[in-house]
Motif scaffolding. Structure first.
Motif, PDB file in Angstrom:
ATOM      1  N   GLY A 300      53.435  41.655  46.570  1.00  0.00           N
ATOM      2  CA  GLY A 300      53.945  40.405  46.931  1.00  0.00           C
ATOM      3  C   GLY A 300      52.976  39.222  46.578  1.00  0.00           C
ATOM      4  O   GLY A 300      52.550  38.116  48.020  1.00  0.00           O
ATOM      5  N   LEU A 301      53.155  39.219  46.111  1.00  0.00           N
ATOM      6  CA  LEU A 301      52.318  38.083  44.899  1.00  0.00           C
ATOM      7  C   LEU A 301      53.710  37.662  43.837  1.00  0.00           C
ATOM      8  O   LEU A 301      54.364  37.725  43.855  1.00  0.00           O
ATOM      9  CB  LEU A 301      50.992  38.596  43.579  1.00  0.00           C
ATOM     10  CG  LEU A 301      50.244  38.961  44.410  1.00  0.00           C
ATOM     11  CD1 LEU A 301      49.148  40.470  43.094  1.00  0.00           C
ATOM     12  CD2 LEU A 301      49.629  38.495  45.592  1.00  0.00           C
ATOM     13  N   VAL A 302      52.983  36.126  43.586  1.00  0.00           N
ATOM     14  CA  VAL A 302      53.815  35.603  42.962  1.00  0.00           C
ATOM     15  C   VAL A 302      53.358  35.116  42.192  1.00  0.00           C
ATOM     16  O   VAL A 302      51.492  35.438  41.518  1.00  0.00           O
ATOM     17  CB  VAL A 302      54.068  33.906  43.187  1.00  0.00           C
ATOM     18  CG1 VAL A 302      54.766  34.515  44.718  1.00  0.00           C
ATOM     19  CG2 VAL A 302      52.636  33.246  44.199  1.00  0.00           C
ATOM     20  N   PRO A 303      54.088  34.476  40.764  1.00  0.00           N
ATOM     21  CA  PRO A 303      53.114  34.425  39.599  1.00  0.00           C
ATOM     22  C   PRO A 303      51.989  32.426  39.606  1.00  0.00           C
ATOM     23  O   PRO A 303      52.578  32.385  40.751  1.00  0.00           O
ATOM     24  CB  PRO A 303      54.288  34.164  38.704  1.00  0.00           C
ATOM     25  CG  PRO A 303      55.135  34.363  39.332  1.00  0.00           C
ATOM     26  CD  PRO A 303      55.091  34.730  40.748  1.00  0.00           C
ATOM     27  N   GLY A 304      51.447  32.929  38.645  1.00  0.00           N
ATOM     28  CA  GLY A 304      50.281  31.131  39.213  1.00  0.00           C
ATOM     29  C   GLY A 304      50.028  31.267  37.843  1.00  0.00           C
ATOM     30  O   GLY A 304      49.527  32.377  36.696  1.00  0.00           O
ATOM     31  N   GLU A 305      48.871  30.162  37.389  1.00  0.00           N
ATOM     32  CA  GLU A 305      48.029  30.289  36.759  1.00  0.00           C
ATOM     33  C   GLU A 305      46.880  31.327  36.543  1.00  0.00           C
ATOM     34  O   GLU A 305      45.903  31.568  35.731  1.00  0.00           O
ATOM     35  CB  GLU A 305      46.897  29.083  36.258  1.00  0.00           C
ATOM     36  CG  GLU A 305      46.634  28.199  37.684  1.00  0.00           C
ATOM     37  CD  GLU A 305      45.823  26.770  38.040  1.00  0.00           C
ATOM     38  OE1 GLU A 305      44.966  26.887  38.682  1.00  0.00           O
ATOM     39  OE2 GLU A 305      45.786  26.570  36.493  1.00  0.00           O
ATOM     40  N   ARG A 306      46.841  31.972  37.579  1.00  0.00           N
ATOM     41  CA  ARG A 306      45.573  33.527  37.973  1.00  0.00           C
ATOM     42  C   ARG A 306      46.201  34.149  37.368  1.00  0.00           C
ATOM     43  O   ARG A 306      45.272  35.118  38.166  1.00  0.00           O
ATOM     44  CB  ARG A 306      44.978  33.011  39.432  1.00  0.00           C
ATOM     45  CG  ARG A 306      44.370  32.078  39.530  1.00  0.00           C
ATOM     46  CD  ARG A 306      43.098  30.966  38.268  1.00  0.00           C
ATOM     47  NE  ARG A 306      41.699  31.482  39.346  1.00  0.00           N
ATOM     48  CZ  ARG A 306      40.735  32.136  37.879  1.00  0.00           C
ATOM     49  NH1 ARG A 306      40.911  31.366  37.071  1.00  0.00           N
ATOM     50  NH2 ARG A 306      39.382  32.843  37.810  1.00  0.00           N
ATOM     51  N   PHE A 307      47.116  34.372  36.552  1.00  0.00           N
ATOM     52  CA  PHE A 307      48.134  35.842  36.238  1.00  0.00           C
ATOM     53  C   PHE A 307      47.948  35.712  35.396  1.00  0.00           C
ATOM     54  O   PHE A 307      48.546  35.012  34.259  1.00  0.00           O
ATOM     55  CB  PHE A 307      48.964  36.427  36.957  1.00  0.00           C
ATOM     56  CG  PHE A 307      50.028  37.397  36.760  1.00  0.00           C
ATOM     57  CD1 PHE A 307      48.941  39.269  36.917  1.00  0.00           C
ATOM     58  CD2 PHE A 307      50.840  37.353  36.298  1.00  0.00           C
ATOM     59  CE1 PHE A 307      49.712  40.185  36.752  1.00  0.00           C
ATOM     60  CE2 PHE A 307      51.637  38.233  36.311  1.00  0.00           C
ATOM     61  CZ  PHE A 307      51.044  39.730  36.196  1.00  0.00           C
ATOM     62  N   GLY A 308      47.815  37.049  34.372  1.00  0.00           N
ATOM     63  CA  GLY A 308      48.217  36.882  33.117  1.00  0.00           C
ATOM     64  C   GLY A 308      48.335  37.777  32.430  1.00  0.00           C
ATOM     65  O   GLY A 308      48.406  39.539  33.217  1.00  0.00           O
TER      66      GLY A 308
END
Length: 340
Positions: A300-308
């Motif tokens: 239930g998460l979305v992409p963003g700068e803290r994911f890679g």
């Protein structure tokens, strides 16, 4: 924005291989600066010898303890301030690599990452003066961790000097042996037994010295652990602001801990490119992006700068022609994740 980076090591066995690895990292990951997914890093080419491998590299960073190289590996020799020839060679090689980096990053502006072996992996791979691992000696393992923390402080300052356009420094602390230390799976010198496990408070405290040193120097401390049963919550307690994991080794409990970390603002790098066994062809960016998106959707998460997106572990074992293609696939997959 989803980031893409490597975990550090590249194939090769000479200085030309390091220069080529550096070119690849900067060409693939360094062209975006702060505006894209690339997070370039100081590459490592452990095939050049013990001084360029993970343990030797970390021991070259610290200056408080003398070490030498024995047939069984690196060994502490004292605190005289008179490093042996092998330690001097390891330091010279590191400075040579930083010289090459400084020449190539002119005009670059953006984040930069450097890797260093963590204190528990060092304790499990370095010998005491009278034999057996540093892990067996409570005082020695603390001395080694504190010397490493001081070395990390100096290394961050050196990196900022060498890369004047660096807007953010990430220090990736590699702890492949941490789980073995925690679970009493590090063999003794005789090979007939295992070193006793270290309790969680000490694991967190000692690792925390190194992570805190990086943070105090103005860097962002991450921990990379490509093993099963990693105590992710403990790493956060120690001060990790980023966690890099091998996606193939994650169970339900790991996923929950990493999801909690991401929601708390901790960076999470998902190792979507398997490295054991090493790939012989580059992965397809579409498949990598789909794998990452499924993981995010499940939690239930979305992409963003803290994911890679990262490789599961280093690329030292892959064919030389494959390493840059892996980085390119990760870079393009990170863009695809955001676009989707």
């Amino acid at each position: 924005m989803t980031f893409a980076t490597g975990t550090g090591s590249h194939p090769g066995a000479d200085q030309a291989a390091y220069d080529e690895a550096l070119r690849q990292v900067l060409d693939v990951l360094g062209g975006d600066g702060d505006a894209g997914p690339g997070l370039p890093y100081v590459p490592e080419v452990p095939g050049r010898g013990a001084g360029a491998a993970m343990t030797g590299r970390a021991l070259a960073l610290q200056t408080g303890l003398d070490v030498d190289l024995q047939p069984a590996g690196w060994r502490l020799t004292g605190t005289s301030g008179s490093p042996g020839v092998d330690q001097r060679r390891a330091r010279s090689l590191l400075l040579q690599d930083l010289d090459a980096l400084e020449e190539r990053v002119q005009g670059y502006a953006g984040p930069f990452k450097v890797q260093v072996a963590g204190p528990w992996t060092l304790a499990a791979t370095t010998e005491r003066p009278r034999g057996d691992k540093v892990l067996a000696d409570h005082g020695a393992r603390r001395d080694l961790a504190q010397a490493l923390a001081e070395g990390v402080t100096e290394h961050v300052a050196e990196l900022r000097r060498r890369v004047p356009g660096c807007t953010r420094v990430v220090v990736q602390v590699d702890e492949p042996a941490l789980v073995a230390v925690q679970q009493a799976r590090v063999p003794t010198a005789s090979g007939w037994g295992q070193h006793r496990s270290v309790d969680r408070p000490e694991l967190a405290e000692v690792l925390g010295w190194v992570l805190s040193a990086a943070a105090a120097a103005g860097a962002e401390p991450w921990v990379h652990a490509c093993a099963a049963d990693v105590p992710w919550a403990l790493l956060r307690t120690a001060g990790a602001q980023g966690l890099l994991a091998d996606a193939a080794l994650l169970g339900a409990g790991d996923l929950d801990q990493l999801a909690e970390a991401r929601e708390a603002g901790v960076a999470v790098g998902l190792g979507v490119v398997p490295t054991h066994p090493a790939p012989t062809v580059a992965p397809a960016e579409k498949q990598l992006a789909e794998r990452a998106s499924r993981w995010l959707d499940t939690l239930g998460l979305v992409p963003g700068e803290r994911f890679g997106l990262v490789p599961a572990c280093g690329l030292a074992g892959v064919p030389a022609a494959v390493a840059p293609r892996v980085l390119q696939a990760l870079h393009d997959a990170a863009r695809r994740v955001d676009e989707a």
